[in-house]
Scaffold this motif. Structure first.
Motif, short mmCIF file in Angstrom:
data_model
loop_
_atom_site.label_atom_id
_atom_site.label_comp_id
_atom_site.label_asym_id
_atom_site.label_seq_id
_atom_site.Cartn_x
_atom_site.Cartn_y
_atom_site.Cartn_z
N GLY A 1 5.13 36.64 65.34
CA GLY A 1 4.94 36.76 63.90
C GLY A 1 4.72 35.45 63.18
N TYR A 2 4.36 35.58 61.94
CA TYR A 2 4.07 34.49 61.02
C TYR A 2 5.25 33.51 60.94
CZ TYR A 2 3.33 32.43 56.32
OH TYR A 2 3.19 31.58 55.25
N LYS A 3 4.98 32.24 61.15
CA LYS A 3 5.98 31.17 61.03
C LYS A 3 7.17 31.36 61.96
CE LYS A 3 6.71 29.37 56.94
NZ LYS A 3 7.05 29.22 55.50
N ALA A 4 6.94 32.01 63.10
CA ALA A 4 8.04 32.32 64.01
C ALA A 4 8.79 31.08 64.47
CB ALA A 4 7.53 33.09 65.22
N PHE A 5 8.08 29.97 64.69
CA PHE A 5 8.71 28.73 65.16
C PHE A 5 8.46 27.59 64.17
CE2 PHE A 5 8.09 31.27 68.96
CZ PHE A 5 9.29 31.13 69.62
N SER A 6 8.19 27.91 62.94
CA SER A 6 7.90 26.89 61.93
C SER A 6 9.14 26.08 61.60
CB SER A 6 7.36 27.56 60.67
OG SER A 6 7.04 26.61 59.68
#
Length: 408
Positions: free
Chosen positions: A192-197
């Motif tokens: 998903g979006y920004k999972a490891f941001s």
């Protein structure tokens, strides 16, 4: 007015309701099935966060509890069960529990570690979010989905073992964590979006080349990423990297892409100032992309290991601050002429055969990779091999580091 206030209070109580059905030894429970005699651990007070959670210290959850002569099996940690229990230091979860609910341990700021039993198959959204002292956690092999924001804002979480059973990693699942390296298992097809941001990741290995890499998925501290390393086999399905997925990753200096078809979104690696080397694996047949390497001003070498020059979009190398005529393309020696006559590969300033000493670390024996302790060896299709093969190999260390080596 008094009558109206009383009616309103009674209605509110009916709608909101108390969270717990009963309490035993300081732990509160909801009955989840009267027929099957199952309960979930819950909080004390009212729903909609109109309560004060009172759990603290070390909590041991039993496998079963008896209330009014009925014995219930404890099968779930309910939604918000331990939410914002700032003095909670540890929790023992029995093997009877199969589910951890949404925000179950959210904001437990004193929780440094927790053992999740193998019986757990479901972990809800935000289950461990903002557990600022949590340093490591092991996810059971039965879990298939790591939900949205499960470990968000856990800055001291530096180690995570994602099991092979996981197929999906949700939005912002690890955003703001202290992770330095991660291996994404083969079964994962969606992240998903920004999972490891906003993490501290410097190394990422994505095992399944069929995965879709969403924009802003990783933090801009990434030094290297290898996509397509596969301990089983590299699938024939397309590898897709979304638009602007790695824009502005200023430390990213090496990218290796494997798979049979690769689609790279526009500006996928744009403004990666340190990017010097790009490698396309030997099973790549087609590469589609518009200006994915926009403003990569330090790009020097492109390795394309396919024996047949892949079909490529003419805009694949457009928009770079460096001209393609100043770059060196490295290809298999038997395919040198084919690349020289196939657009856009023919536009490279130099097209040279991959050979010993060709910018890849040369090894003359197994001792040559002693810096990598007991590495896993892969060929350039991402297939794991039992030993070093003649030519180029990929070595993966236990900490996730990957390097290319040449074996005589």
């Amino acid at each position: 007015m008094k009558k109206f206030s009383l009616i309103f209070f009674l209605l509110l109580t009916a709608v909101v309701g108390r969270a717990e059905d009963f309490e035993v030894d300081g732990i509160y429970y909801n009955i989840t099935s009267a027929e099957e005699h199952t309960v979930a651990v819950t909080f004390r007070g009212f729903t909609f966060h109109q309560y004060k959670n009172e759990y603290s210290g070390d909590v041991v959850i039993p496998e079963s509890v008896t209330y009014e002569s009925v014995t219930y099996s404890v099968t779930e940690i309910g939604t918000d069960a331990f939410y914002e229990c700032r003095d909670l230091t540890s929790v023992t979860i029995p093997t009877s529990v199969t589910k951890i609910g949404n925000s179950a341990f959210g904001m437990c700021t004193s929780l440094a570690s927790i053992d999740i039993p193998d019986s757990i198959t479901e972990i809800g959204e935000g289950a461990f979010s903002a557990c600022v002292k949590l340093t490591s956690i092991s996810i059971p092999n039965g879990v298939t989905v790591i939900g949205n924001r499960v470990f968000k804002s856990c800055p001291n979480l530096t180690s995570i073992d994602i099991p092979d059973s996981v197929t999906e990693i949700g939005r912002e699942a690890f955003e703001g964590c202290g992770l330095t390296s991660v291996i994404i298992p083969y079964a994962v097809t969606k992240i998903g979006y920004k999972a490891f941001s906003s993490t501290s990741l410097s190394s990422v290995i994505v095992s399944n080349s069929a995965i879709t890499i969403d924009r802003y998925m990783f933090a801009p501290y990434l030094v290297s990423i290898t996509i397509g390393l596969d301990s089983l086999s590299v699938p024939d399905s397309m590898t897709k990297i979304e638009q602007s997925a790695f824009t502005g990753f200023r430390l990213l200096d090496n990218v290796s892409l494997n798979g049979s078809v690769i689609n790279i979104g526009s500006c996928a690696f744009s403004h990666c100032d340190a990017l010097k080397t790009i490698t396309f694996g030997n099973s790549v047949t087609e590469i589609d992309g518009e200006s994915p390497f926009l403003s990569c001003r330090n790009l020097k070498d492109v390795y394309c290991l396919a024996d047949t020059a892949p079909v490529a979009d003419g805009r694949l190398f457009s928009g770079m601050e460096v001209k393609i005529s100043s770059l060196t393309l490295h290809v298999p020696s038997a395919s040198l002429q084919a690349y020289k006559t196939t657009y856009p590969w023919s536009d490279f300033g130099q097209i040279v055969a991959i050979d010993e000493g060709d910018g890849i670390e040369q090894l003359t024996s197994e001792e040559g990779h002693s810096a990598f302790k007991n590495p896993t060896v892969y060929d350039l299709s991402g297939r794991r091999t039992t030993k070093m093969q003649k030519g180029i190999n990929l070595l993966r260390n236990a900490d996730g580091r990957v390097k290319k080596v040449w074996q005589k």
